[in-house]
Write an enzyme that holds these catalytic residues in place. Structure first.
Site, PDB file in Angstrom:
ATOM      1  N   LYS A  13       0.822  -1.215   0.000  1.00  0.00           N
ATOM      2  CA  LYS A  13       0.000   0.000   0.000  1.00  0.00           C
ATOM      3  C   LYS A  13       0.855   1.264   0.000  1.00  0.00           C
ATOM      4  O   LYS A  13       0.601   2.189  -0.761  1.00  0.00           O
ATOM      5  CB  LYS A  13      -0.910   0.049   1.240  1.00  0.00           C
ATOM      6  CG  LYS A  13      -1.895  -1.070   1.373  1.00  0.00           C
ATOM      7  CD  LYS A  13      -2.823  -0.859   2.551  1.00  0.00           C
ATOM      8  CE  LYS A  13      -2.113  -0.707   3.886  1.00  0.00           C
ATOM      9  NZ  LYS A  13      -1.361  -1.919   4.284  1.00  0.00           N
ATOM     10  N   ARG A  88      -8.947   1.446   9.594  1.00  0.00           N
ATOM     11  CA  ARG A  88      -8.674   0.010   9.666  1.00  0.00           C
ATOM     12  C   ARG A  88      -9.883  -0.775  10.167  1.00  0.00           C
ATOM     13  O   ARG A  88      -9.861  -1.999  10.142  1.00  0.00           O
ATOM     14  CB  ARG A  88      -7.481  -0.259  10.588  1.00  0.00           C
ATOM     15  CG  ARG A  88      -6.157   0.172   9.963  1.00  0.00           C
ATOM     16  CD  ARG A  88      -4.986  -0.305  10.784  1.00  0.00           C
ATOM     17  NE  ARG A  88      -3.724   0.036  10.139  1.00  0.00           N
ATOM     18  CZ  ARG A  88      -2.533  -0.274  10.620  1.00  0.00           C
ATOM     19  NH1 ARG A  88      -2.454  -0.942  11.748  1.00  0.00           N
ATOM     20  NH2 ARG A  88      -1.435   0.073   9.992  1.00  0.00           N
ATOM     21  N   ARG A 123      12.050  -7.602   4.607  1.00  0.00           N
ATOM     22  CA  ARG A 123      12.067  -6.139   4.736  1.00  0.00           C
ATOM     23  C   ARG A 123      13.117  -5.694   5.751  1.00  0.00           C
ATOM     24  O   ARG A 123      13.292  -6.301   6.797  1.00  0.00           O
ATOM     25  CB  ARG A 123      10.685  -5.630   5.151  1.00  0.00           C
ATOM     26  CG  ARG A 123      10.603  -4.116   5.188  1.00  0.00           C
ATOM     27  CD  ARG A 123       9.184  -3.611   5.096  1.00  0.00           C
ATOM     28  NE  ARG A 123       8.323  -4.020   6.203  1.00  0.00           N
ATOM     29  CZ  ARG A 123       7.070  -3.607   6.348  1.00  0.00           C
ATOM     30  NH1 ARG A 123       6.521  -2.800   5.442  1.00  0.00           N
ATOM     31  NH2 ARG A 123       6.343  -4.007   7.371  1.00  0.00           N
ATOM     32  N   ARG A 155      12.190  -4.964  11.697  1.00  0.00           N
ATOM     33  CA  ARG A 155      11.162  -4.560  12.643  1.00  0.00           C
ATOM     34  C   ARG A 155      10.604  -5.781  13.359  1.00  0.00           C
ATOM     35  O   ARG A 155      10.438  -6.846  12.760  1.00  0.00           O
ATOM     36  CB  ARG A 155      10.022  -3.828  11.916  1.00  0.00           C
ATOM     37  CG  ARG A 155      10.338  -2.380  11.643  1.00  0.00           C
ATOM     38  CD  ARG A 155       9.363  -1.687  10.734  1.00  0.00           C
ATOM     39  NE  ARG A 155       7.981  -2.146  10.819  1.00  0.00           N
ATOM     40  CZ  ARG A 155       7.038  -1.745   9.970  1.00  0.00           C
ATOM     41  NH1 ARG A 155       7.340  -0.915   8.995  1.00  0.00           N
ATOM     42  NH2 ARG A 155       5.801  -2.167  10.092  1.00  0.00           N
ATOM     43  N   ARG A 166      -0.880 -10.524  12.469  1.00  0.00           N
ATOM     44  CA  ARG A 166      -1.381  -9.268  11.907  1.00  0.00           C
ATOM     45  C   ARG A 166      -2.357  -9.529  10.761  1.00  0.00           C
ATOM     46  O   ARG A 166      -3.337  -8.800  10.593  1.00  0.00           O
ATOM     47  CB  ARG A 166      -0.204  -8.404  11.423  1.00  0.00           C
ATOM     48  CG  ARG A 166       0.687  -7.897  12.541  1.00  0.00           C
ATOM     49  CD  ARG A 166       1.932  -7.222  11.999  1.00  0.00           C
ATOM     50  NE  ARG A 166       1.620  -5.956  11.362  1.00  0.00           N
ATOM     51  CZ  ARG A 166       2.452  -5.319  10.546  1.00  0.00           C
ATOM     52  NH1 ARG A 166       3.614  -5.853  10.235  1.00  0.00           N
ATOM     53  NH2 ARG A 166       2.110  -4.162  10.023  1.00  0.00           N
TER      54      ARG A 166
END
Length: 209
Positions: A13, A88, A123, A155, A166
């Site tokens: 996104k 969300r 990532r 992260r 998630r």
């Protein structure tokens, strides 16, 4: 234009929102980035948000809505903006309606769950400047270090077990927004492609730009 980008964590996104932002000359408002800044600064809100983020849960609505209201009041949003990471939940979407926001489109960027787990495990982020890389798709020219020279890190919420958690939260809490916005005639579905440029073309086509 006033646009929302929907999609699971790691669907891309943010990247697509930035492409559209540059094309239209409007800001991208990423609540995730704002919340991460608060976490890094160690503010009361940041500490509270960090507890939720690290276990893959959603940050409470009242915190997120307050952040968004302040941001939309800034002058650079006068000609339009892109919301990435908000709303969300349906209550957040209703709160956005209550602010008097009139949207032009809601892009739903769709990528299979296991592809997202694979993407996010690669990532890497710079703890200094915030720049994001990917070991396969967008590696840093400096290897394990950012272009600014700082060592890159992973992260906590990119760990595979946290990513799956998630995704479960997304499917239960955020996916219902597709129906909410479909009823308003605003949804534009974009199926994520392997090549970034192909997804960009699909996104622009969906938005008519």
């Amino acid at each position: 234009m006033k646009i929302i980008f929907l999609g699971a964590p790691g669907a891309g996104k943010g990247t697509q929102a930035e492409f559209v932002s540059k094309e239209l000359g409007i800001p991208t408002i990423s609540t995730g980035a704002i919340i991460r800044e608060a976490c890094k600064a160690g503010t009361d809100m940041g500490r509270k948000a960090k507890e939720f983020i690290e276990r893959g849960a959603l940050v409470p609505d009242d915190v997120v809505i307050g952040i968004v209201k302040e941001r939309l009041a800034k002058s650079d949003c006068d000609k339009g903006y892109i919301l990435d990471g908000f709303p969300r939940t349906v209550p957040q979407a209703e709160a956005l309606d209550a602010m008097g926001v009139k949207l032009d489109a809601v892009v739903s960027l769709e990528v299979p769950d296991e592809e997202i787990v694979r993407r996010m495990s690669g990532r890497r982020v710079c703890p200094s400047c915030g720049k994001t890389y990917h070991t396969a798709h967008n590696p840093s020219p400096n290897g394990d270090a950012c272009e600014c020279g700082t060592a890159l890190s992973i992260r906590a919420d990119d760990a595979p077990d946290v990513v799956r958690s998630r995704l479960q939260v997304y499917h239960s809490s955020t996916e219902p927004l597709k129906e909410f916005y479909s009823k308003k005639g605003l949804i534009r579905v974009v199926v994520g492609a392997d090549a970034l440029e192909d997804t960009k073309k699909r996104t622009f086509l969906a938005l008519g730009i």
